[in-house]
Design a protein around this motif. Sequence first.
Motif, PDB file in Angstrom:
ATOM      1  N   LEU A  99      -3.489  27.352  20.978  1.00  0.00           N
ATOM      2  CA  LEU A  99      -4.613  27.096  20.109  1.00  0.00           C
ATOM      3  C   LEU A  99      -4.783  25.777  19.497  1.00  0.00           C
ATOM      4  CD1 LEU A  99      -6.685  28.184  18.535  1.00  0.00           C
ATOM      5  CD2 LEU A  99      -5.100  29.212  16.750  1.00  0.00           C
ATOM      6  N   VAL A 100      -3.692  25.137  18.922  1.00  0.00           N
ATOM      7  CA  VAL A 100      -3.898  23.975  18.158  1.00  0.00           C
ATOM      8  C   VAL A 100      -3.907  22.732  19.179  1.00  0.00           C
ATOM      9  CG1 VAL A 100      -1.338  23.349  17.843  1.00  0.00           C
ATOM     10  CG2 VAL A 100      -2.952  22.834  16.234  1.00  0.00           C
ATOM     11  N   GLU A 101      -3.396  22.840  20.682  1.00  0.00           N
ATOM     12  CA  GLU A 101      -3.582  21.589  21.250  1.00  0.00           C
ATOM     13  C   GLU A 101      -4.709  21.771  22.060  1.00  0.00           C
ATOM     14  OE1 GLU A 101      -0.201  21.858  23.761  1.00  0.00           O
ATOM     15  OE2 GLU A 101       1.367  21.016  22.161  1.00  0.00           O
ATOM     16  N   ASP A 102      -5.643  22.731  21.836  1.00  0.00           N
ATOM     17  CA  ASP A 102      -7.062  22.635  22.941  1.00  0.00           C
ATOM     18  C   ASP A 102      -8.085  22.579  21.680  1.00  0.00           C
ATOM     19  OD1 ASP A 102      -9.481  23.948  23.951  1.00  0.00           O
ATOM     20  OD2 ASP A 102      -8.074  24.421  25.485  1.00  0.00           O
ATOM     21  N   GLU A 103      -8.922  21.409  21.758  1.00  0.00           N
ATOM     22  CA  GLU A 103      -9.815  21.188  20.816  1.00  0.00           C
ATOM     23  C   GLU A 103     -11.204  22.377  20.970  1.00  0.00           C
ATOM     24  OE1 GLU A 103     -12.802  17.500  19.411  1.00  0.00           O
ATOM     25  OE2 GLU A 103     -11.233  17.310  20.627  1.00  0.00           O
ATOM     26  N   CYS A 133      -1.470  29.927   8.878  1.00  0.00           N
ATOM     27  CA  CYS A 133      -0.191  29.607   9.639  1.00  0.00           C
ATOM     28  C   CYS A 133      -0.205  28.565  10.622  1.00  0.00           C
ATOM     29  CB  CYS A 133      -0.333  31.095  10.705  1.00  0.00           C
ATOM     30  SG  CYS A 133       1.061  31.125  11.778  1.00  0.00           S
ATOM     31  N   LEU A 134      -1.393  28.008  11.038  1.00  0.00           N
ATOM     32  CA  LEU A 134      -1.209  26.699  11.705  1.00  0.00           C
ATOM     33  C   LEU A 134      -1.055  25.501  10.874  1.00  0.00           C
ATOM     34  CD1 LEU A 134      -4.655  26.766  13.961  1.00  0.00           C
ATOM     35  CD2 LEU A 134      -2.421  27.171  14.618  1.00  0.00           C
ATOM     36  N   MET A 135      -1.268  25.702   9.617  1.00  0.00           N
ATOM     37  CA  MET A 135      -0.953  24.712   8.569  1.00  0.00           C
ATOM     38  C   MET A 135       0.593  24.563   8.435  1.00  0.00           C
ATOM     39  SD  MET A 135      -3.582  23.969   5.530  1.00  0.00           S
ATOM     40  CE  MET A 135      -4.337  25.476   5.270  1.00  0.00           C
ATOM     41  N   GLN A 141      -0.522  18.562  14.207  1.00  0.00           N
ATOM     42  CA  GLN A 141      -1.381  18.486  15.034  1.00  0.00           C
ATOM     43  C   GLN A 141      -2.687  19.071  14.241  1.00  0.00           C
ATOM     44  OE1 GLN A 141       1.101  20.809  17.734  1.00  0.00           O
ATOM     45  NE2 GLN A 141       0.490  19.668  19.368  1.00  0.00           N
ATOM     46  N   PHE A 142      -2.391  20.176  13.360  1.00  0.00           N
ATOM     47  CA  PHE A 142      -3.664  20.587  12.870  1.00  0.00           C
ATOM     48  C   PHE A 142      -4.237  19.476  12.016  1.00  0.00           C
ATOM     49  CE2 PHE A 142      -5.265  22.313   8.802  1.00  0.00           C
ATOM     50  CZ  PHE A 142      -6.288  23.466   9.124  1.00  0.00           C
ATOM     51  N   PHE A 143      -3.712  18.559  11.260  1.00  0.00           N
ATOM     52  CA  PHE A 143      -4.406  17.682  10.430  1.00  0.00           C
ATOM     53  C   PHE A 143      -4.945  16.556  11.218  1.00  0.00           C
ATOM     54  CE2 PHE A 143      -1.252  19.531   7.096  1.00  0.00           C
ATOM     55  CZ  PHE A 143      -2.570  19.952   6.114  1.00  0.00           C
ATOM     56  N   ILE A 144      -4.211  16.256  12.478  1.00  0.00           N
ATOM     57  CA  ILE A 144      -4.891  15.242  13.310  1.00  0.00           C
ATOM     58  C   ILE A 144      -6.490  16.063  13.651  1.00  0.00           C
ATOM     59  CG2 ILE A 144      -4.843  14.392  15.657  1.00  0.00           C
ATOM     60  CD1 ILE A 144      -1.957  14.089  15.307  1.00  0.00           C
ATOM     61  N   TYR A 145      -6.318  17.320  14.075  1.00  0.00           N
ATOM     62  CA  TYR A 145      -7.747  17.819  14.191  1.00  0.00           C
ATOM     63  C   TYR A 145      -8.666  17.732  13.111  1.00  0.00           C
ATOM     64  CZ  TYR A 145     -11.199  21.351  15.285  1.00  0.00           C
ATOM     65  OH  TYR A 145     -12.265  21.979  15.652  1.00  0.00           O
ATOM     66  N   MET A 146      -8.280  18.018  11.951  1.00  0.00           N
ATOM     67  CA  MET A 146      -9.126  18.094  10.544  1.00  0.00           C
ATOM     68  C   MET A 146      -9.834  16.644  10.305  1.00  0.00           C
ATOM     69  SD  MET A 146      -9.388  21.121   9.607  1.00  0.00           S
ATOM     70  CE  MET A 146      -9.953  21.056   8.071  1.00  0.00           C
ATOM     71  N   GLU A 184       3.693  16.045   2.727  1.00  0.00           N
ATOM     72  CA  GLU A 184       2.679  15.043   1.716  1.00  0.00           C
ATOM     73  C   GLU A 184       2.257  13.740   2.418  1.00  0.00           C
ATOM     74  OE1 GLU A 184       3.604  12.518  -2.587  1.00  0.00           O
ATOM     75  OE2 GLU A 184       5.150  13.806  -1.649  1.00  0.00           O
ATOM     76  N   GLU A 185       2.882  13.086   3.271  1.00  0.00           N
ATOM     77  CA  GLU A 185       2.360  11.804   3.842  1.00  0.00           C
ATOM     78  C   GLU A 185       1.161  12.311   4.729  1.00  0.00           C
ATOM     79  OE1 GLU A 185       5.711  10.070   5.939  1.00  0.00           O
ATOM     80  OE2 GLU A 185       6.800   9.575   4.149  1.00  0.00           O
ATOM     81  N   THR A 186       1.255  13.523   5.308  1.00  0.00           N
ATOM     82  CA  THR A 186       0.215  13.970   6.233  1.00  0.00           C
ATOM     83  C   THR A 186      -1.257  14.010   5.705  1.00  0.00           C
ATOM     84  OG1 THR A 186       1.835  15.087   7.597  1.00  0.00           O
ATOM     85  CG2 THR A 186      -0.244  15.740   8.154  1.00  0.00           C
ATOM     86  N   ILE A 187      -1.104  14.338   4.289  1.00  0.00           N
ATOM     87  CA  ILE A 187      -2.586  14.817   3.544  1.00  0.00           C
ATOM     88  C   ILE A 187      -2.921  13.503   2.689  1.00  0.00           C
ATOM     89  CG2 ILE A 187      -2.023  17.348   3.664  1.00  0.00           C
ATOM     90  CD1 ILE A 187      -1.116  17.057   0.722  1.00  0.00           C
ATOM     91  N   GLN A 188      -2.256  12.487   2.915  1.00  0.00           N
ATOM     92  CA  GLN A 188      -2.782  11.426   2.119  1.00  0.00           C
ATOM     93  C   GLN A 188      -4.170  10.929   2.506  1.00  0.00           C
ATOM     94  OE1 GLN A 188      -1.192   9.560  -0.425  1.00  0.00           O
ATOM     95  NE2 GLN A 188       0.299  11.207  -0.272  1.00  0.00           N
TER      96      GLN A 188
END
Length: 582
Positions: A99-103, A133-135, A141-146, A184-188
């Motif tokens: 799921l998360v690797e397919d845009e 659950c993905l978060m 990968q989830f935050f990269i998509y966001m 924390e670093e991911t959501i800066q």
Amino acid sequence: MSNFKLASFVVVVLKVESILDKENFTLEDLLDEDEVIQECKAQNSRLIDFLKEKSQVEKLLRYIVEEPSEDADKRHVFKFPFIACELFTCEVDILLRTLVEDEELMDTLFSFVKPDRPHSTLLAGYFSKVVICLMMRKAGQFFIYMQGHLEIIHQLVDLIGITSIMEIIIRLIGADENLHHNYEETIQWLEDIEVLEMIVDKFSSSDSFEVHTNATEILCSIIRCAPPVLAAKICSPSYVRRLFQHAMEDSRPKSVLFHVLSFCVCLLDPKRLVLSSYQAFRSQLNHGSFITPSDDAVVGLLERLGDLLILLDVSSLDSALPTTYGKLQPPLGKHRLKIVEFISVLLTIGSEAVEKELIQQGAIKLVVNLFFEYPFNNFLHHHVENIIGSCLESKTTLLLEHILQECDIVRKILAAEKNPLLSTDSTKATVSAEERSPPRIGSIGHITRIANKLTQLGDSNITIQTHLQENSDWVDWLNNVLLKRNATENVLQWSCGRPTTLQDHVRDSDDDDFRDKDFDVAALASSLSQAFRLDIYANDDIEEVCIMLYNSVLFLSTLFCVFTFWQATGICDTFGLMWICL
């Protein structure tokens, strides 16, 4: 494993395997079997190999994000969306990775929040569980998509009135203890976008009570758990002023003011909400103390104090509310109650500037008057009692003299005690019902506690002591009424099986002498047996009554042993009272 459990397990496996053995089985065939969830958790390789295919993942997502047609059966409406959600949240790594690797699949998932789509609360709950659950499991990968789809943030905020969507936003901005600590670093990057402004503006753009409630919950979660930079941003004077600007607009509903003040209370005293939030308590332990408002932010809160006090003035209002004891004209209302709570919390921060401003604008005097004008509003009494207590315990004589002299709290207490019945004066805010005897006012308990606090503090504070001794009516009421009332209401001295003092040493149960208690089971059984000698029961009923008597004595004996143990170990008095009432 027992034979029965083993047989049940084999049956479960055979059901799923029999479907997988079919030549042309479908996803719906699997979703119709409840055991598919358990098999997925058990890492059934044939099942997972089928579910991980992109086409099957897409079908699962559509059950979660698309409303079923009007003629769909109950399985498509309720069962299949539930099973599809559970399959994703089984945390099967390969399924989540697909799921998360397919845009395209991620686009399908987040198509739920598009403005032109229906958003039922049922599907919103399933959608929320999958996203969270993905978060938790695929955060990077989830935050990269966001970050590549910032419009989703706007769409989520637009649906903030749905509680499940609110939970996504709380975790997305880091106001969740688990995500905050690990990512924390991911959501800066969220600190650089205007997500906080979007949330605050919901107080101005929406009239929905649910939107205001959930927006406040998010802001309070930011204060308690979010990264310090984000929390400090929401505590800044500009945000506080912006919130009050929305709250004080005449066109806005009262729920905006109520929830803005709820946020301000949380800002001034975050621990107030920790009692109902274990997660926030854990966050405090892990990340240190809460973010506290700056002096500039407190000044920003005081800027609109005058406007709030105008709302507390009920003398010009003509609305009325009939009650069982009389009529409220007008009713206090929960937004005025929240203003009183806000003033109460303001006093707890110990700021001299706050104390001077409250005295200068007459806020304390106004809320003390409300205490006596609404004698049946115990929520109001609780907050005003805290306000009076803060004034009496203040380190500055300015606040102490204000509550004693200008607010004249002692005279008001004596006046209420002298005439403890509800007023029949039609000009009062609370009026007794016609053609009925006026009831006793409901604030006597709080008045008694305030009077006891005055007496207690008077022993160590010369200012309070002098003020009380100069009032002959107080001295007379203290000796003839208050001391006797305290003795009567002292539950620790009640001779009804309760402990005489909480300071009693804990006695060993083997040393307890049951015969010196108020409850004597043997005497009770003897008293009950008198019924037979007095011929209360007929001979035909003797056997039935004997059984009843035996069961009653056995129950009371057990009850008495339990209560005696509680008494000896000093467990809460409320339990003792409960058992006595029973």
